[in-house]
Design a protein around this motif. Structure first.
Motif, PDB file in Angstrom:
ATOM      1  N   ARG A 110       0.880  -1.216   0.140  1.00 31.43           N
ATOM      2  CA  ARG A 110      -0.023   0.000   0.258  1.00 31.43           C
ATOM      3  C   ARG A 110       0.908   1.129   0.059  1.00 31.43           C
ATOM      4  O   ARG A 110       0.592   2.223  -0.849  1.00 31.43           O
ATOM      5  N   PRO A 111       1.723   1.585   0.844  1.00 31.80           N
ATOM      6  CA  PRO A 111       2.550   2.688   0.905  1.00 31.80           C
ATOM      7  C   PRO A 111       3.358   2.999  -0.346  1.00 31.80           C
ATOM      8  O   PRO A 111       3.270   4.206  -0.958  1.00 31.80           O
ATOM      9  N   ALA A 112       3.829   1.966  -0.982  1.00 34.47           N
ATOM     10  CA  ALA A 112       4.533   2.335  -2.371  1.00 34.47           C
ATOM     11  C   ALA A 112       3.623   2.308  -3.531  1.00 34.47           C
ATOM     12  O   ALA A 112       3.968   3.415  -4.039  1.00 34.47           O
ATOM     13  N   PHE A 113       2.157   1.747  -3.488  1.00 37.89           N
ATOM     14  CA  PHE A 113       1.182   2.257  -4.360  1.00 37.89           C
ATOM     15  C   PHE A 113       0.744   3.732  -4.078  1.00 37.89           C
ATOM     16  O   PHE A 113       0.805   4.581  -5.022  1.00 37.89           O
ATOM     17  N   GLU A 114       0.494   4.021  -3.024  1.00 32.61           N
ATOM     18  CA  GLU A 114      -0.096   5.319  -2.779  1.00 32.61           C
ATOM     19  C   GLU A 114       1.235   6.537  -2.866  1.00 32.61           C
ATOM     20  O   GLU A 114       0.696   7.534  -3.366  1.00 32.61           O
ATOM     21  N   GLY A 115       2.368   5.996  -2.618  1.00 37.37           N
ATOM     22  CA  GLY A 115       3.289   7.190  -3.049  1.00 37.37           C
ATOM     23  C   GLY A 115       3.572   7.297  -4.511  1.00 37.37           C
ATOM     24  O   GLY A 115       4.109   8.435  -4.858  1.00 37.37           O
ATOM     25  N   SER A 116       3.520   6.213  -5.424  1.00 40.27           N
ATOM     26  CA  SER A 116       3.949   6.409  -6.886  1.00 40.27           C
ATOM     27  C   SER A 116       2.649   6.258  -7.862  1.00 40.27           C
ATOM     28  O   SER A 116       2.547   7.075  -8.543  1.00 40.27           O
TER      29      SER A 116
ATOM     30  N   CYS B 158      -1.852   9.085 -10.229  1.00 40.88           N
ATOM     31  CA  CYS B 158      -2.641   9.148 -11.156  1.00 40.88           C
ATOM     32  C   CYS B 158      -3.935   7.973 -11.077  1.00 40.88           C
ATOM     33  O   CYS B 158      -4.987   8.496 -11.914  1.00 40.88           O
ATOM     34  N   HIS B 159      -3.764   6.990 -10.534  1.00 41.84           N
ATOM     35  CA  HIS B 159      -4.794   5.969 -10.695  1.00 41.84           C
ATOM     36  C   HIS B 159      -5.788   5.986  -9.306  1.00 41.84           C
ATOM     37  O   HIS B 159      -6.869   5.626  -9.420  1.00 41.84           O
ATOM     38  N   ASN B 160      -5.644   6.985  -8.379  1.00 37.96           N
ATOM     39  CA  ASN B 160      -6.146   7.240  -7.292  1.00 37.96           C
ATOM     40  C   ASN B 160      -5.818   6.149  -6.229  1.00 37.96           C
ATOM     41  O   ASN B 160      -6.110   4.918  -6.465  1.00 37.96           O
ATOM     42  N   ASN B 161      -5.781   6.631  -5.074  1.00 33.38           N
ATOM     43  CA  ASN B 161      -5.608   5.458  -3.927  1.00 33.38           C
ATOM     44  C   ASN B 161      -6.927   4.621  -3.837  1.00 33.38           C
ATOM     45  O   ASN B 161      -6.596   3.479  -3.017  1.00 33.38           O
ATOM     46  N   GLU B 162      -7.981   4.956  -4.238  1.00 35.35           N
ATOM     47  CA  GLU B 162      -9.144   4.044  -4.273  1.00 35.35           C
ATOM     48  C   GLU B 162      -9.230   3.223  -5.348  1.00 35.35           C
ATOM     49  O   GLU B 162     -10.011   2.404  -5.481  1.00 35.35           O
ATOM     50  N   LEU B 163      -8.239   3.473  -6.482  1.00 30.23           N
ATOM     51  CA  LEU B 163      -8.144   2.650  -7.582  1.00 30.23           C
ATOM     52  C   LEU B 163      -9.286   2.948  -8.678  1.00 30.23           C
ATOM     53  O   LEU B 163      -9.469   2.271  -9.559  1.00 30.23           O
ATOM     54  N   ILE B 164      -9.838   4.023  -8.380  1.00 30.07           N
ATOM     55  CA  ILE B 164     -10.918   4.446  -9.514  1.00 30.07           C
ATOM     56  C   ILE B 164     -10.399   5.328 -10.394  1.00 30.07           C
ATOM     57  O   ILE B 164     -11.483   5.810 -11.415  1.00 30.07           O
ATOM     58  N   GLY B 165      -9.414   5.787 -10.495  1.00 28.75           N
ATOM     59  CA  GLY B 165      -8.743   6.332 -11.778  1.00 28.75           C
ATOM     60  C   GLY B 165      -8.994   7.915 -11.597  1.00 28.75           C
ATOM     61  O   GLY B 165      -9.582   8.353 -10.782  1.00 28.75           O
TER      62      GLY B 165
END
Length: 83
Positions: free
Chosen positions: A53-59, A63-70
């Motif tokens: 999660r931290p790597a995804f939210e940081g990078s 663009c993709h939104n932390n909720e994965l909705i784009g």
């Protein structure tokens, strides 16, 4: 041009290991165990997702939104549009 022998040796060792697994049936058994799994069975455990999660939210989340909705900058990574 001279070749360094180390990559060739590594490839030979890896190939021999795979061959040994195939001969003993262990590799075949592992493949058969995976045949019944579907993507809907889950790819990651909750613990793996929490570590990532931290790597995804940081990078990626920018663009993709932390909720994965784009967003305007990146497509959704879940839902009908993704699938």
């Amino acid at each position: 041009m001279t070749r360094h022998p180390l990559p060739i040796a590594r490839a030979l060792v890896a190939g021999a290991g795979l061959w040994a697994l195939a001969i003993t049936g262990s590799f075949d058994g592992a493949v058969r165990a995976q045949e019944g799994r579907k993507i809907w069975d889950g790819v990651y455990t909750d613990a793996q997702a929490a570590r990532g999660r931290p790597a995804f939210e940081g990078s990626c989340g920018r663009c993709h939104n932390n909720e994965l909705i784009g967003s305007e900058r990146g497509p959704a990574l879940k839902g009908d549009g993704f699938i």
